[in-house]
Write an enzyme that holds these catalytic residues in place. Structure first.
Site, short mmCIF file in Angstrom:
data_model
loop_
_atom_site.label_atom_id
_atom_site.label_comp_id
_atom_site.label_asym_id
_atom_site.label_seq_id
_atom_site.Cartn_x
_atom_site.Cartn_y
_atom_site.Cartn_z
N ASN A 7 -13.03 18.07 -13.42
CA ASN A 7 -12.34 16.80 -13.16
C ASN A 7 -11.05 17.16 -12.43
OD1 ASN A 7 -10.39 14.69 -13.36
ND2 ASN A 7 -11.58 13.72 -14.97
N GLU A 35 -13.62 12.29 -10.78
CA GLU A 35 -12.34 11.61 -10.54
C GLU A 35 -11.76 12.06 -9.20
OE1 GLU A 35 -8.56 9.95 -13.15
OE2 GLU A 35 -9.59 11.75 -13.86
N TYR A 105 -18.84 11.02 -14.88
CA TYR A 105 -17.45 10.76 -15.28
C TYR A 105 -17.50 9.53 -16.19
CZ TYR A 105 -12.51 9.46 -14.89
OH TYR A 105 -11.21 9.13 -15.18
N ASP A 144 -16.85 15.15 -17.10
CA ASP A 144 -15.83 14.65 -18.02
C ASP A 144 -16.47 13.53 -18.82
OD1 ASP A 144 -13.74 13.47 -19.33
OD2 ASP A 144 -12.54 13.07 -17.55
N ASN A 146 -15.20 12.38 -21.69
CA ASN A 146 -14.13 11.60 -22.32
C ASN A 146 -14.30 11.45 -23.83
OD1 ASN A 146 -11.78 10.70 -20.92
ND2 ASN A 146 -13.09 9.57 -19.50
N ASP A 241 -5.03 18.01 -14.46
CA ASP A 241 -4.76 18.02 -15.90
C ASP A 241 -5.98 18.50 -16.69
OD1 ASP A 241 -6.11 15.73 -15.13
OD2 ASP A 241 -5.05 14.39 -16.50
#
Length: 251
Positions: A7, A35, A105, A144, A146, A241
């Site tokens: 990501n 992303e 994602y 990702d 999440n 990040d």
């Protein structure tokens, strides 16, 4: 084969922070990014030897995914259902002769959990999509997702209980997937490591102290277990990040 997922939290920004150095050094056979936060025509990426597949979000500067692969796939699809609208560009599926490669994602439930109902509905649709693929040939799923699946997957599990990304509902969706024919490859190799994270907030010194979450995954069909060689988190690689994750698998 070497597979990478990352990501990048804005691909153009990540490129300014060294993305191509890592990309060229790792020499992955398939490299997936999430992303990307850009639209068609906003980037001209010269990746010699790689096919490029992009799924842009309709909203500018938001979401989106891409896959770069040395081997040309038999087929590429975007989203879960070609008949449905998928305006956020969250899924790309590459079909190869012996397997499917899917990058995802997953939608964030948001800090207030305002998007949790939509997230859970999306999880159900995605689960059935992956199961349908798995009926045809093995699946390699990355991205990702999440969610920190278990308390071991985030530094401060007690204080984050019930927060976005660590709700019981989100974690149960991951459990369901793993209980129905799939392997979390990192936990296959490192079941007890409690310092393996893939995302850190931008708050001062949080990353340096490794106060993070593991929300990025390589998940594969159980029948690929004997083909797994290694799974890694490249937490020393900066530029986002999140950090890149890596899978070594015989394909």
């Amino acid at each position: 084969m070497k597979l990478v997922s990352w990501n990048v939290n804005g691909l153009r920004a990540c490129i300014r922070k060294g993305f191509l150095d890592y990309f060229n050094n790792i020499e992955a056979d398939i490299f997936a990014v999430q992303e990307i936060k850009l639209q068609e025509g906003q980037i001209d990426l010269d990746l010699e030897g790689y096919e490029q597949y992009w799924n842009y979000a309709e909203k500018k500067g938001y979401a989106g995914t891409a896959v770069f692969t040395k081997q040309q796939p038999l087929n590429v699809t975007y989203g879960m259902d070609e008949e449905a609208s998928h305006p956020e560009g969250r899924i790309i599926t590459l079909e190869f002769e012996d397997y499917y490669f899917v990058t995802v994602y997953t939608p964030n439930a948001q800090r207030t959990l305002a998007r949790l109902p939509l997230r859970l509905e999306w999880e159900d649709q995605f689960y059935h999509y992956i199961q349908k693929l798995d009926e045809q040939k093995p699946v390699i799923l990355c991205g990702d997702m999440n969610v920190a699946h278990k308390p071991i997957d985030l530094k401060n599990d007690k204080s984050n209980k019930g927060n976005s990304g660590f709700t019981i509902e989100e974690r149960e969706k991951m459990t369901r997937l793993l209980n129905h024919g799939f392997i979390d490859t990192l936990r296959y190799f490192y079941p007890d490591r409690d310092d393996l994270f893939t995302w850190w907030s931008y708050m001062k010194t949080v990353r340096e102290r490794n106060i993070g979450w593991r929300i990025d995954y390589f998940i594969v069909s159980e029948r690929m277990q004997d083909q797994l060689n290694d799974a890694q988190i490249h937490s020393d690689v900066m530029g986002s990040d999140h950090c890149p994750i890596y899978l070594d698998i015989d394909l």
